[in-house]
Design a protein around this motif. Sequence first.
Motif, mmCIF file in Angstrom:
data_model
loop_
_atom_site.group_PDB
_atom_site.id
_atom_site.type_symbol
_atom_site.label_atom_id
_atom_site.label_comp_id
_atom_site.label_asym_id
_atom_site.label_seq_id
_atom_site.Cartn_x
_atom_site.Cartn_y
_atom_site.Cartn_z
ATOM 1 N N ASN A 71 -4.940 -2.858 2.281
ATOM 2 C CA ASN A 71 -5.736 -1.639 2.178
ATOM 3 C C ASN A 71 -5.739 -0.953 3.544
ATOM 4 N N PRO A 72 -4.681 -0.188 3.862
ATOM 5 C CA PRO A 72 -4.499 0.339 5.220
ATOM 6 C C PRO A 72 -5.532 1.377 5.642
ATOM 7 N N ASP A 73 -6.280 1.878 4.720
ATOM 8 C CA ASP A 73 -7.280 2.892 5.072
ATOM 9 C C ASP A 73 -8.651 2.285 5.341
ATOM 10 N N LYS A 74 -8.760 0.992 5.165
ATOM 11 C CA LYS A 74 -10.062 0.324 5.339
ATOM 12 C C LYS A 74 -10.102 -0.375 6.692
ATOM 13 N N ARG A 75 -11.116 -0.063 7.470
ATOM 14 C CA ARG A 75 -11.294 -0.744 8.760
ATOM 15 C C ARG A 75 -12.155 -1.989 8.550
ATOM 16 N N SER A 97 -3.326 -5.146 5.576
ATOM 17 C CA SER A 97 -2.102 -4.664 4.950
ATOM 18 C C SER A 97 -2.320 -4.279 3.500
ATOM 19 N N HIS A 103 0.824 -1.215 0.000
ATOM 20 C CA HIS A 103 0.000 0.000 0.000
ATOM 21 C C HIS A 103 0.854 1.260 0.000
ATOM 22 N N THR A 104 2.020 1.251 0.680
ATOM 23 C CA THR A 104 2.931 2.408 0.644
ATOM 24 C C THR A 104 3.656 2.396 -0.699
ATOM 25 N N TYR A 135 -6.747 -2.939 10.362
ATOM 26 C CA TYR A 135 -6.535 -2.352 9.044
ATOM 27 C C TYR A 135 -5.717 -3.332 8.217
ATOM 28 N N ARG A 189 -2.478 1.070 15.889
ATOM 29 C CA ARG A 189 -2.459 2.170 14.924
ATOM 30 C C ARG A 189 -2.239 3.505 15.643
#
Length: 1669
Positions: A1592-1596, A1590, A1259-1260, A1588, A1567
């Motif tokens: 999709n780190p913005d998805k809870r 790995s 993701h980064t 979260y 986090r």
Amino acid sequence: MLRSVWNFFTSDPNHEDRRETHARELEPQEKKSIDAIQEKTVTESKASGPSHHPTKVAQPVNVAEVFSKANIKKQTRESLGGNNNQLRPYDKEDNKCGVGGQKPEQSKDKDKIKQQLKQLFRRLNLSPVQLKPQDFLQVTSTSMQRNEPCEEENLVHTFIQSLLMMDYRARYLPLKERKHKVNTQRKTGSGTEEGDAFENIFRRSAPVEEVNKQHSLHPMDIQMAALLHSDPFLCQLMVTKLSQCQYALPLLVPSPFNQKIEFPLWTFRQIRKSWKLYEKNISRNQGIHEAETPMVAFFRFSANATSKSQIINTLINERHETFFHRHCRGSSKSCVLMDGVVEIAWYCPSGEKTDKFTDCIAFCNLHGDAQSNETQLKILSEESSINVVLLPDLDKSDRSMTIVEQLYNNPQPLICLLTEDECAITEMRKDKYKIGLKDRNKSDVSEELKSTINKCLSKITSHFKLSDMVKHSGIKIDETERCCKKGHEMAKQITALLENSELSQIKETFLPCQGKLWHEWCLKNKELHRPQGNNIEMHSSQKQMEMCKIREKQRERGLSTFMKLFIEMLDTANANEKMYFLKWLGFFLDEYSLEDLAALHLKYDNKWSKVLQLKKKHGKSEQLKVEQTQLEEMSEEINAATFGLEHLLREIGQIYESHESDKRIRETTGCQFKVSSLPRLAAELMVSGYPMELMDGDAAHVPLIWVKAVLDELIKILGDKRVFVLSVLGIQSTGKSTLLNAMFGLQFAVSAGRCTRGAFMQLVKVSEELKNHFKFQYLLIVDTEGLRALELAGRSTRHHDNEMATFVVGLGNMTLINIFGENPAEMQDILQIVVQAFLRMKKVRLNPSCMFVHQNVGDIAAGEKNMVGKRRLQEKLDEMTQLAAKEEVCDAECFSDVIRFDIKTDVRYFSQLWEGSPPMAPPNPRYSENVQELKDAILSHASKCTGVTLTQFRDRVGDLWNALLNENFVFSFKNTLEIVVYRKLEEEYVKWTWSLRSSMLEIEDKLHNRINNRQLHKVESRDLEQEMAKVNEEVKESMKVYFEEHKEKEILIQWRMKFQEKIEHLHGDLVRDAKRKLDNISHQREALSKLDGQKTLHERKLLYKSKELGFSLKQKHLDENEMKTEFDKVWVKWVSELAGDIRPLEEVNIVNDIFAILGEIHEVALVQERLSKFESINQMTDFTIYVNPIKKFGIHSTKQFVLPPEEQESVKNLVQSIVRGTENQVKSKSVAKMGYNKSYIQEIAQFVKTNVGKHKCLHTQYEFKKEFTVDLTLSMCKLAGERFAHFHQLFREANDPLIYLEKKKPEYFSVFQGFCTGATSAAVFGALICSELKEPILQSVYNKTAKDLAGEMRTNIPAFTGNRSNLEKHILKKLAEEEDFDNFMEYILYPRDHFEEFIKTEVQAYITRPNSSALAMIKVNIRHKENCIIIAAEKATAEVLSNRWDANMWLDIFSCCLKDELEYNKEHLTGNCCQDITDFDLLKEIVKKELRPVTEELNKGLTNPSDIKMTMFRKPPDEILIEHFCQCCWVICPFCNVVCVNTMEDHPGDHIAPFHRNCGMNGMIYRGTNNLSLSFCTSAVASDRSFYPSCNPDKRVRWKEYRTAGPKYSRWCITPDLSELPYWKWFVCQFQDDLESYHSRTFKGSGTIPNNWRYFTKEDALESLNKYI
């Protein structure tokens, strides 16, 4: 209780102290004598069998005389006083008194009575062994054929079975007709068909001799014989059932053999009667032995035609034959056992105006002439409230008139029924009445008698009580028996402790462990399994500590004096004393709480009625809440006041659990027993027929530790038997327990209102005669509390019902769904719960079956109505299925989608239980028929089912309950049975794969030798398949047998196709891989053929020169030094001449090749710069220096970029993948055979570049710097270059002409030396052959030993004996024992590498250990090769001599015989060099002689395990085992990196691991913090928290919904598990500092380690591995 008539034959007055009256074992001599009597009687009976003429019935043997001859002491009259429970045998002195106390002048012929009794018992097939309840608490052929006519010898068993099913028709059993003619049709005329009608009709036949008649058995004789022949507990059960059937009960029973009369008070102890007084509106429920009621006694004097019993029946119930009488079906004049018997029955009013009597009344009936039964008459006349006498016409001088006169003058009312008088009711004087019976309507007589009794009762104040009858002298009381008295004393002693105790406080005082503390523990346990808050592990640790404190409080409360005494009595009493003790204790506890409970129930019912009324009104919500609160309080009061045996056993369970929770405390509790022995006591009770509590109904919780411990003890007692689990489910108070009791003769509680609480289980044995009919040995019956229990109010009801239904349905192989009545609302409620439960079972792959039992249906005989009802039920089931499917998120349209169900056969309609209105209604016979039909259907289904073992049932209880503790059952369910079966299948799979692999290794080795021996040039796949065919078929057959004959084949079937496919694929892979390897060897052989040819030519020349030189110097007689000098002179010259035209192999410079190739791919300057910096890339954990972040357009960050942990892990995986790929490429190059080529380095460089280019960010967004690719390429090329250099050196030594010829110098010197000293060619060449065989022997021995060693290590090394999980367990053990953090991290981060290293280490240790079997194995193989060579030499010699062939042919045959055993090239020996060999026998002997020193030298070089050279193995054993164990699944958990333990690489189903790890070990953080996570996957997925992913780190994503987070999450099955997991908690605490340093993170803040983690020791960690793996 009533003594068995067999005591007549076996009593021994001199041994009363050691005799137990109801279970006396016969002495061997007695048994022998009894058998002789029975055999003789039966033989004589057969001898007098069917005949056309009247035959004389065989006379029974005088048993008393037989025992007299067997040296059994003759009893005297004085012995009767020693034990009043033993019947005195009949003998000749008994002529002074008759049966039942008759005077001698009135007694019947005693010999005739004795004969009748013996004949009766013989016809009923009664043996000396008394019947016990356990004989009927089992499935027998009799119980399955109850409605069919039976043989006389089966009448008693069938009678008891029917009685236990509450079928009052047990008295009227159909009898099979005998197939013999009876002489009943005698000719009355001259033999012609004509004749006078008068003569034919009225002329009487000649009287038949009485001895020739065999009357049908009287029903009451069968009943009395059954009672006489049963032990006290069965008698009590039978009398209880007789009472339920509204039959009269034996009150006074004269011995058939003496004047003693027995009062069976024990049999009445269990009977309770309910009645209601109309005028006072008072309900009573009382033990009948303590009930004080009026008693009406009936007598008769002399014989008469009117039935006294029939008259009594009209007073009690006109439609039911309470007392058996002469007009009942089956009655005959041949009744033997009823004369003098007094029976009693009670009339219980229902509180209606139509009641015949206003109060409960006892009716006693003396059978036989009262004048002949004076004792009974005396007792009854004293105890009765009213006497009723049936009288014929009597003379004043008649002796009977004297007794009547006495009755007339007694104060009790007297009613005389005159059989020869027609008068209506007449009061002769006060309370003295007479009623005429002659020619009068029976109804009128009954009404007059009833009104007269009522009139008399209104004036009576005295009452009759059963227990008061013990005061009478001249009768025996069954409760005076020793064990009964002992049990009574023990029960009295223990209940004395309860005196003056408040009933509502009794449990809290005497049973402290199961009250508030246990309920708090249950609540904490549910909270533990449903974690809340942000820190799950801290929450779990807190709950576990709170639970431990509760357990500590339970231990502190300790054992009350009451419980100490109870347990000690259970532990020390013998079997009979224990049974009596428990019975008495149950009676006393019921009596103790009965009165208060009745009052509480009355208050509860009134309050419940008020609540129901308020619910119908509007605007009363506040008052309704108040009333409901009070209702709940009353329910709690009832719970507190309910005190029975089940609560005592529950307390024992809590005592055990509280001590078991901390094994470090002392075993004892201050008593004479150990806590560990408590489960055994409960298991023994279960075996003896007591129900065992499975779920505590008060706490709505399963005491899992206790239940499992009891089941473990049960397994120890019975063995791991298979059981068919039958459970029942239904609305409360709908007759579930009654149904089970009637079906199997059980004794589940059946009182109305509050019935069964929780769940109870009871064993029912399958009899020996039916053991081949079923695939299990026991039925396990599970009775449950009703759904929608009235006392469970509010919202908790539905959840509780769902839990109960899921638990019960999951346990059962079959579940009975009990529906009562036809109320649509109630049906809908239960059906929705049931369907949801079955839907859950389908989702977790459990396959129970079900039957619907529709009780209390009106006209069940109407077929059309039944079909309409079934159609409605089917529609409702389908409707409920659709509703439940939505709730469970499952696709199901109809009930048949959920479970196999046939509406035609799986629905049963039941009649009403009672035939009329209680309390006087008997059970409905049609109900019993329905029960029998249902039982037959259940057993028919069960006969096709294997059931489960007790171990599997134990595990299923745990699986279901642990899943139910979590909110989502399907998500939480872990099928232990399925897991165990799959693990066993994996172990078999490992064996099957090993069989294939080891076979292919053997084939490879053989064909490898053939190719190198030039005996084979090309290998075809079909050749390999043919070689493998036998083993492959064996494996397939083994698989077939395993899948088809395994006891769990129903579970295994789901994996059969996949495993068969995997075996097929493995077979194909092995064939393809072997072909590839052998083809490579063939290609190598061809590629080197030119070089080999040159070598052969040079060797021939050297051999020829050596031979010629030897011949030329033969005559000089040189010594060894001189010969060596001469040989050295010419050797250099020879080699120079031969090698002059061959250029030697060049040295290679792999480092220059690496630099040159990388310079072509990358910048030369960069490559030069990185030469000194690339070394550490394999060990790096932070790759931030190797990447550049990809900045988003317009966004500038001032923060220093750090590669996130998940990206770090991704790069690590990339590096490891490239390392592994490089190693595989190195292995694939045959450098040792073909030599080095610089293209190999080029391939590796390109491989690294390609894989780095394919890498994708998670993701980064970042990109690799050039330095990363260069450093990684340099590292991989260095790794490969070192190995290539080593292998190339081996190639040079084997193939460089100068090096090769130099190595051959000693061999040619020996040839020269031989010829120089005058040896023959045969001797020289024989020695040369043996010398050349030394290295091939050693190499082939190593090759064979590798496979043999691998096989042996699979058996002898514990880590290698099972599947992958077993291997991992031993790895974890070793890691814990070593306590090396670096090793731990290697295992965590690079599991496959660690596995392989572990295998290598174990193999090395096994081979090099002292007394290693490897050395012995190598030496055995050396000996084997030696034998093969000798056999080859012998065969070659024999064939050459027989065919007159030459030496070249000898060499061909010799090498051909060895083609599969070792590599041997004989080409250089062929040709002219050996043509002068003619003495082949000498050649053979030389080979044998010279081979011995060669093998001895090899053996001498292998004296210590360290002498074994691992490099000598063509394929080392560790590599063989690595291939075997590591060709499996290596997918890691996306949270904690634990590896899937599946043995198959492409396995069916989800990835699984037995237990997961702490996620912080892998670097996971909370986090927004720098705190390492405390979470375990298995506990996190039970919570409401989120993570979260790995990818999709913005998805809870909620942990409970982790499968939705992405592909790598969806295939993992992580079952919620709140177990302690000591291993990884110990690791985190032990290596906290190392972990924090390694990850540059801390266990602080949210990640603070709970204190209780630090209590775990290494020993705890190691012990937990055995539990979880």
